[in-house]
Design a protein around this motif. Structure first.
Motif, mmCIF file in Angstrom:
data_model
loop_
_atom_site.group_PDB
_atom_site.id
_atom_site.type_symbol
_atom_site.label_atom_id
_atom_site.label_comp_id
_atom_site.label_asym_id
_atom_site.label_seq_id
_atom_site.Cartn_x
_atom_site.Cartn_y
_atom_site.Cartn_z
ATOM 1 N N PRO A 391 -2.463 13.572 -4.722
ATOM 2 C CA PRO A 391 -2.706 12.257 -4.120
ATOM 3 C C PRO A 391 -2.448 11.146 -5.140
ATOM 4 N N VAL A 392 -1.847 10.054 -4.684
ATOM 5 C CA VAL A 392 -1.481 8.949 -5.568
ATOM 6 C C VAL A 392 -2.186 7.676 -5.115
ATOM 7 N N ARG A 393 -2.820 6.977 -6.061
ATOM 8 C CA ARG A 393 -3.331 5.623 -5.793
ATOM 9 C C ARG A 393 -2.319 4.661 -6.395
ATOM 10 N N LEU A 394 -1.540 4.030 -5.536
ATOM 11 C CA LEU A 394 -0.422 3.198 -5.995
ATOM 12 C C LEU A 394 -0.798 1.722 -5.992
ATOM 13 N N GLU A 395 -0.451 1.028 -7.084
ATOM 14 C CA GLU A 395 -0.556 -0.440 -7.104
ATOM 15 C C GLU A 395 0.853 -0.980 -7.313
ATOM 16 N N LEU A 396 1.374 -1.654 -6.312
ATOM 17 C CA LEU A 396 2.696 -2.259 -6.435
ATOM 18 C C LEU A 396 2.522 -3.697 -6.919
ATOM 19 N N LEU A 397 3.164 -4.026 -8.054
ATOM 20 C CA LEU A 397 2.928 -5.313 -8.711
ATOM 21 C C LEU A 397 4.223 -6.121 -8.776
ATOM 22 N N ALA A 398 4.064 -7.439 -8.939
ATOM 23 C CA ALA A 398 5.237 -8.303 -9.100
ATOM 24 C C ALA A 398 5.869 -8.076 -10.472
ATOM 25 N N SER A 399 7.154 -8.348 -10.607
ATOM 26 C CA SER A 399 7.860 -8.208 -11.896
ATOM 27 C C SER A 399 7.167 -9.016 -12.975
#
Ligand code: ZN
Length: 415
Positions: A391-399
């Motif tokens: 399982p992955v806890r993903l945080e997608l962030l700005a450049s």
């Protein structure tokens, strides 16, 4: 297919490689006792090993592994240089220190012969990658006490290419100065780690340049994984590199014995399994016996299509960067290889971080995206869970949200 730099050595039949290694190993063990080299003499005697007890690669397994901490301890107990050196300081022509990313820096010393061994290995590497004398090669390794820039620069010069050292992009002004000279010179080779290359790439764009057409740069995303393998400035910096097929790095087996070892049992792991990289430098004046880099590698002894007979190694990362998640022991490269499948997060460079937390049932991953969206997040999340098997806890962030180290990547943080 690129030509081998030293075909008479690089295409040696494997049984002859082994014979050469064992001949050189016997000479090293004799030096430990005859010279003597106090640190290694204590190490061998402590394990009940005498001058005539190490004649083969199998015998070498009885020699205890040493780590960087052992070198640090020796330097502290016998300041300033320790008592593990194979050559007196009066015979050495260069001093440098390690980067100190993993604690107090250690001191490396080189005799002219030590430099020649490194340069020969580096020249093999340049030839494998299709470099030619006359190329313009630029690099951003640190100079001063850190020996990276001097060693790489010397190797480029020994190969007959033009050495253009610019140093790490520690500030915007540094990066702009380097870019200004690249605009004039148009290097055909950029030798640097991904984070430095990405900083230069971003700075060039801010300056209104196209890094590809104006500077001849390729984005970090085009760097294949497993390009090179190093045993550090203190042991063997240019240990090996990939041939044109990028199917692992051929190591210089005439100049080093390379093992992949289970750190708990001390046994060799099977080809394809991750073990600690353990290196014995065979042809240096300042050699190390069974130096455990505490890095994780996989070895491949099968023949390679390029004709080089020396084994291939895949450098997967540092043991200290392992993140335990469920049943898996993951490394940043596992995440990076998955990210490369999604262009929106991997071009021009994948910027990501693994976050180690108390919760080991899943893995927490931060990833930058130039244009984050919930659709991209869902796609990336699905891919990561499939590729990593946890399982992955993903945080997608700005450049720009993640730090940009000037030199080596630091992709794991503890929280
Ligand atoms: Zn090959």
């Amino acid at each position: 297919m690129a030509a081998l730099f030293r075909p008479e050595v690089q295409a040696l039949p494997r049984e002859q490689i082994r014979a050469l290694q064992e001949e050189r190993l016997r000479a090293l063990i004799a030096r430990v006792f005859d010279q003597p080299i106090p640190f290694f003499k204590r190490l061998l005697e402590g394990a009940g090993i005498g001058p005539d007890d190490v004649k083969t690669l199998d015998d070498l397994r009885r020699v205890p592994r040493i780590t960087k901490q052992d070198l640090r301890d020796s330097e502290e107990q016998h300041p300033p240089l320790g008592d593990y050196r194979g050559a007196p300081v009066s015979a050495c022509v260069r001093l440098s220190t390690s980067t100190g990313t993993t604690g107090r820096p250690t001191i490396s010393l080189f005799t002219p012969r030590d430099l020649a061994v490194e340069y020969d290995a580096a020249c093999r590497s340049f030839a494998r990658q299709g470099y030619s004398p006359g190329d313009v090669v630029t690099h951003a390794h640190p100079a001063g006490l850190n020996g990276g820039a001097a060693l790489l620069g010397g190797a480029i010069e020994a190969f007959g290419a033009l050495n253009v050292p610019v140093g790490p992009p520690a500030s915007k002004a540094d990066a702009q100065r380097a870019i200004a000279i690249w605009r004039e010179l148009r290097p055909n080779r950029y030798e640097m780690f991904g984070p430095a290359l990405h900083t230069f790439w971003e700075t060039a764009k801010e300056m209104g340049l196209d890094p590809a057409s104006d500077l001849g740069m390729s984005p970090p995303a085009d760097m294949p994984p497993w390009r090179t393998i190093s045993a550090g400035l203190e042991c063997f910096a240019f240990l090996g590199s990939a041939c044109s097929g990028f199917v692992g790095s051929h190591v210089c087996e005439d100049a080093a014995i390379v093992e992949a070892i289970d750190p708990v049992t001390g046994d060799a792991v099977a080809d394809g399994e991750r073990g600690h990289l353990v290196v014995t430098a065979l042809s240096k004046d300042n050699f190390l016996l069974r130096y455990d880099l505490e890095d994780l590698v996989r070895l491949d002894h099968t023949p390679c299509a390029c004709g080089e007979t020396h084994l291939r190694a895949f450098w997967d990362g540092r043991a200290k960067d392992v993140v335990v998640a469920g049943e898996r022991r993951l490394l940043p490269i596992d995440v990076w290889v998955a990210l490369r499948e999604i262009e929106e997060v991997s071009r021009p460079a994948a910027e990501y971080q693994l976050v180690r937390t108390a919760d080991t049932s899943s893995i927490r991953v931060r990833v930058e995206a130039p244009e984050p969206s919930s659709a991209l997040e869902a796609r990336l999340h699905g891919l990561l869970e499939e590729r990593l098997g946890v399982p992955v806890r993903l945080e997608l962030l700005a450049s720009g949200a993640l730090p940009r180290p000037a030199y080596k990547p630091m992709p794991v943080v503890d929280e």
